[in-house]
Design a protein around this motif. Structure first.
Motif, PDB file in Angstrom:
ATOM      1  N   GLU A 197      20.955  -7.248  51.640  1.00 11.04           N
ATOM      2  CA  GLU A 197      21.482  -6.389  52.696  1.00 11.04           C
ATOM      3  C   GLU A 197      23.000  -6.492  52.805  1.00 11.04           C
ATOM      4  O   GLU A 197      23.588  -7.567  52.621  1.00 11.04           O
ATOM      5  CB  GLU A 197      20.834  -6.763  54.026  1.00 11.04           C
ATOM      6  N   GLN A 198      23.618  -5.362  53.160  1.00 10.29           N
ATOM      7  CA  GLN A 198      25.071  -5.313  53.334  1.00 10.29           C
ATOM      8  C   GLN A 198      25.499  -5.745  54.722  1.00 10.29           C
ATOM      9  O   GLN A 198      26.596  -6.267  54.903  1.00 10.29           O
ATOM     10  CB  GLN A 198      25.578  -3.886  53.083  1.00 10.29           C
ATOM     11  N   TYR A 230      30.911 -10.155  47.251  1.00  7.97           N
ATOM     12  CA  TYR A 230      29.869  -9.432  46.521  1.00  7.97           C
ATOM     13  C   TYR A 230      28.469 -10.018  46.702  1.00  7.97           C
ATOM     14  O   TYR A 230      27.510  -9.534  46.098  1.00  7.97           O
ATOM     15  CB  TYR A 230      30.220  -9.376  45.031  1.00  7.97           C
ATOM     16  N   VAL A 231      28.355 -11.056  47.495  1.00 11.88           N
ATOM     17  CA  VAL A 231      27.048 -11.688  47.704  1.00 11.88           C
ATOM     18  C   VAL A 231      26.380 -11.063  48.924  1.00 11.88           C
ATOM     19  O   VAL A 231      26.915 -11.130  50.030  1.00 11.88           O
ATOM     20  CB  VAL A 231      27.191 -13.209  47.907  1.00 11.88           C
ATOM     21  N   PRO A 232      25.208 -10.451  48.773  1.00 13.29           N
ATOM     22  CA  PRO A 232      24.552  -9.814  49.918  1.00 13.29           C
ATOM     23  C   PRO A 232      23.850 -10.834  50.804  1.00 13.29           C
ATOM     24  O   PRO A 232      23.562 -11.967  50.390  1.00 13.29           O
ATOM     25  CB  PRO A 232      23.524  -8.891  49.241  1.00 13.29           C
ATOM     26  N   HIS A 233      23.570 -10.430  52.035  1.00 11.40           N
ATOM     27  CA  HIS A 233      22.657 -11.202  52.870  1.00 11.40           C
ATOM     28  C   HIS A 233      21.276 -11.151  52.232  1.00 11.40           C
ATOM     29  O   HIS A 233      20.904 -10.151  51.593  1.00 11.40           O
ATOM     30  CB  HIS A 233      22.590 -10.631  54.279  1.00 11.40           C
ATOM     31  N   ILE A 234      20.485 -12.208  52.431  1.00 11.58           N
ATOM     32  CA  ILE A 234      19.179 -12.324  51.773  1.00 11.58           C
ATOM     33  C   ILE A 234      18.089 -12.505  52.821  1.00 11.58           C
ATOM     34  O   ILE A 234      18.208 -13.354  53.712  1.00 11.58           O
ATOM     35  CB  ILE A 234      19.166 -13.507  50.787  1.00 11.58           C
ATOM     36  N   VAL A 235      17.034 -11.702  52.705  1.00 10.74           N
ATOM     37  CA  VAL A 235      15.887 -11.803  53.602  1.00 10.74           C
ATOM     38  C   VAL A 235      14.620 -11.841  52.766  1.00 10.74           C
ATOM     39  O   VAL A 235      14.475 -11.070  51.816  1.00 10.74           O
ATOM     40  CB  VAL A 235      15.815 -10.612  54.584  1.00 10.74           C
ATOM     41  N   PHE A 251      12.414 -14.982  56.735  1.00  7.53           N
ATOM     42  CA  PHE A 251      13.585 -15.869  56.713  1.00  7.53           C
ATOM     43  C   PHE A 251      14.791 -15.038  56.313  1.00  7.53           C
ATOM     44  O   PHE A 251      14.734 -14.255  55.361  1.00  7.53           O
ATOM     45  CB  PHE A 251      13.362 -16.998  55.705  1.00  7.53           C
ATOM     46  N   GLY A 252      15.902 -15.176  57.058  1.00 12.26           N
ATOM     47  CA  GLY A 252      17.125 -14.451  56.752  1.00 12.26           C
ATOM     48  C   GLY A 252      18.305 -15.381  56.584  1.00 12.26           C
ATOM     49  O   GLY A 252      18.463 -16.340  57.361  1.00 12.26           O
ATOM     50  N   TYR A 253      19.113 -15.129  55.565  1.00  8.99           N
ATOM     51  CA  TYR A 253      20.311 -15.943  55.335  1.00  8.99           C
ATOM     52  C   TYR A 253      21.547 -15.050  55.335  1.00  8.99           C
ATOM     53  O   TYR A 253      21.679 -14.135  54.516  1.00  8.99           O
ATOM     54  CB  TYR A 253      20.219 -16.700  54.014  1.00  8.99           C
ATOM     55  N   ASP A 254      22.452 -15.302  56.276  1.00 13.57           N
ATOM     56  CA  ASP A 254      23.731 -14.610  56.416  1.00 13.57           C
ATOM     57  C   ASP A 254      24.731 -15.297  55.483  1.00 13.57           C
ATOM     58  O   ASP A 254      25.054 -16.473  55.680  1.00 13.57           O
ATOM     59  CB  ASP A 254      24.162 -14.689  57.879  1.00 13.57           C
ATOM     60  N   THR A 255      25.228 -14.578  54.473  1.00 17.97           N
ATOM     61  CA  THR A 255      26.030 -15.203  53.417  1.00 17.97           C
ATOM     62  C   THR A 255      27.527 -15.219  53.684  1.00 17.97           C
ATOM     63  O   THR A 255      28.300 -15.647  52.816  1.00 17.97           O
ATOM     64  CB  THR A 255      25.791 -14.478  52.077  1.00 17.97           C
ATOM     65  N   ARG A 256      27.978 -14.766  54.851  1.00 24.91           N
ATOM     66  CA  ARG A 256      29.416 -14.742  55.105  1.00 24.91           C
ATOM     67  C   ARG A 256      29.997 -16.155  55.104  1.00 24.91           C
ATOM     68  O   ARG A 256      29.335 -17.119  55.500  1.00 24.91           O
ATOM     69  CB  ARG A 256      29.706 -14.066  56.445  1.00 24.91           C
ATOM     70  N   GLN A 261      30.856 -18.084  60.950  1.00 24.31           N
ATOM     71  CA  GLN A 261      29.996 -17.038  60.404  1.00 24.31           C
ATOM     72  C   GLN A 261      29.057 -17.625  59.359  1.00 24.31           C
ATOM     73  O   GLN A 261      29.354 -18.632  58.727  1.00 24.31           O
ATOM     74  CB  GLN A 261      30.832 -15.927  59.757  1.00 24.31           C
ATOM     75  N   GLY A 262      27.920 -16.967  59.166  1.00 20.62           N
ATOM     76  CA  GLY A 262      26.973 -17.376  58.141  1.00 20.62           C
ATOM     77  C   GLY A 262      25.934 -18.346  58.663  1.00 20.62           C
ATOM     78  O   GLY A 262      26.118 -19.001  59.692  1.00 20.62           O
TER      79      GLY A 262
END
Length: 379
Positions: A197-198, A230-235, A251-256, A261-262
């Protein structure tokens, strides 16, 4: 005198034009029909909605900054237009879905800068009304592979919360708008999926005296949960549906990588349904720095636990009772509580009237009440 008569075989009778009537496309589901001359099925659908908000929680202040109790009706008229297509291919069903929304909304009045020196804010303009437009969905789906504009897999895989209008008062259960690439595998009652996800960013303008000359200057701030490289969020999610019982986890991972953040968040949901009664509960936990922890409270370094539960009871074919409760721990400040309940009345097919009341106890321990009256015609 000879008289000749034309032979019937010599009379030219033109062939009737072939009329291709619209064919119902049962394979795609209710409301679909074949586009003439193709093997693609089409459905046009949507709704017209009119919401009336009231009370301290759902009304609007006639003058920004006015004390509680100085509210008026908060009204919104919305037209949702949806287009769905379906086609059977050698790789599986090929679908597209588009939803656009036009609405005439009521919003709080905007602060403006006066011409005085030093400048000050003028907050006496009251609420404003205006038209708004959004593209809420625009995606392609081929046999479970989805690409385009959707809502976060973290939110949709486990499903929305209860059948209430105000279901996110205490922080809700995840983010919504995003571009994504996702894949969902289904086999019998088992399903699992992965989404890249963006996120979504937006900008806002505040007025600040940036150089000390007494004049207020516009400062534009970008905020949201959009990725920063360039790394998207991952769910990722998995679940099982036996019919009367369902269980799903995500499960969701915020990659910022920015400061504050993140991080990760997760939730698990269970549903039970025995006609005319159904109920659900969601257990949610996550780092406050993660965009997926929309229910977060307290310091950015904290982790927040929240629970949402709800139930519905169909009184008859026209009337249903719905309720939902959410609690979120405060992490050093007050816990949050939100309770919503409504009656869904369908006087005729396709038309609903839904009065709803809401109670909210915020982090400061304040009791806030409100409600919404909804009219909706779906087609």
């Amino acid at each position: 005198m000879a008289v000749t008569t034309a032979n019937a075989a010599d009379v030219f009778i033109p062939e009737p034009e072939v009329v291709e009537y619209v064919r119902v496309c049962e394979a795609a589901g209710s409301g679909f029909f074949y586009i003439p001359g193709t093997e693609t099925c089409l459905r046009i659908h949507g709704y017209i909605r009119y919401d009336i908000g009231f009370g301290e929680l759902n009304g609007v202040r006639a003058i920004p900054g006015a004390p509680a109790g100085d509210e008026t009706w908060n009204k919104r008229a919305r037209a949702s237009f949806r287009v769905s297509t379906w086609a059977d291919t050698e790789l599986g069903p090929l679908r597209t879905y588009i939803e656009t929304r036009w609405q005439y909304d009521t919003n709080g009045g905007a602060d403006t800068a006066t011409n005085a020196n030093p400048q000050v804010f003028d907050s006496t303009s009251g609420y404003t009304n205006g038209g708004e437009f959004s593209i809420n969905f625009a995606y392609i789906d081929l046999a479970g592979l989805r690409i385009g504009k959707d809502e976060s897999y973290f939110t949709t895989f486990t499903g929305y919360a209860g059948s209430v209008i105000n279901d996110t008062t205490a922080g809700g259960y995840g983010p919504f708008d995003t571009n994504l690439m996702s894949y969902t595998f289904s086999n019998g009652g088992f399903s699992a999926g992965l989404s890249l996800e963006q996120g979504s960013n937006s900008s806002s303008t505040t007025w600040v005296d940036t150089n000390g000359d007494g004049d207020l200057d516009p400062v534009i701030t970008v905020s949201g949960w959009g990725i920063d490289d360039y790394v998207p969020h991952i769910v990722a999610g998995a679940g099982y549906d036996s019919g009367a019982f369902q269980v799903r986890g995500v499960f969701g991972y915020d990659t910022r990588n920015g400061a504050g953040q993140g991080g990760w968040a997760g939730k698990i949901r269970g549903d039970v349904s025995f006609d005319p009664f159904s109920a659900f509960v969601m257990l949610m936990y996550g780092e406050n720095t993660s965009a997926y922890t929309t229910w977060g409270n307290g310091a950015a370094t904290a982790e927040t636990f929240s629970v949402i539960g709800g139930a519905s009871f169909a009184v008859n074919d026209q009337v249903a009772l719905n309720g939902q409760v959410q609690w979120a721990e405060g992490n050093g400040i007050g816990d949050e509580w939100a309770i919503a309940a409504n009656v869904n009345y369908e006087p005729v097919d396709g038309l609903i009237v839904r009065p709803e009341v809401v109670y909210y106890n915020n982090n400061a321990g304040q009791d806030i009440f409100g409600g919404t009256l909804r009219f909706q015609r779906s087609y």
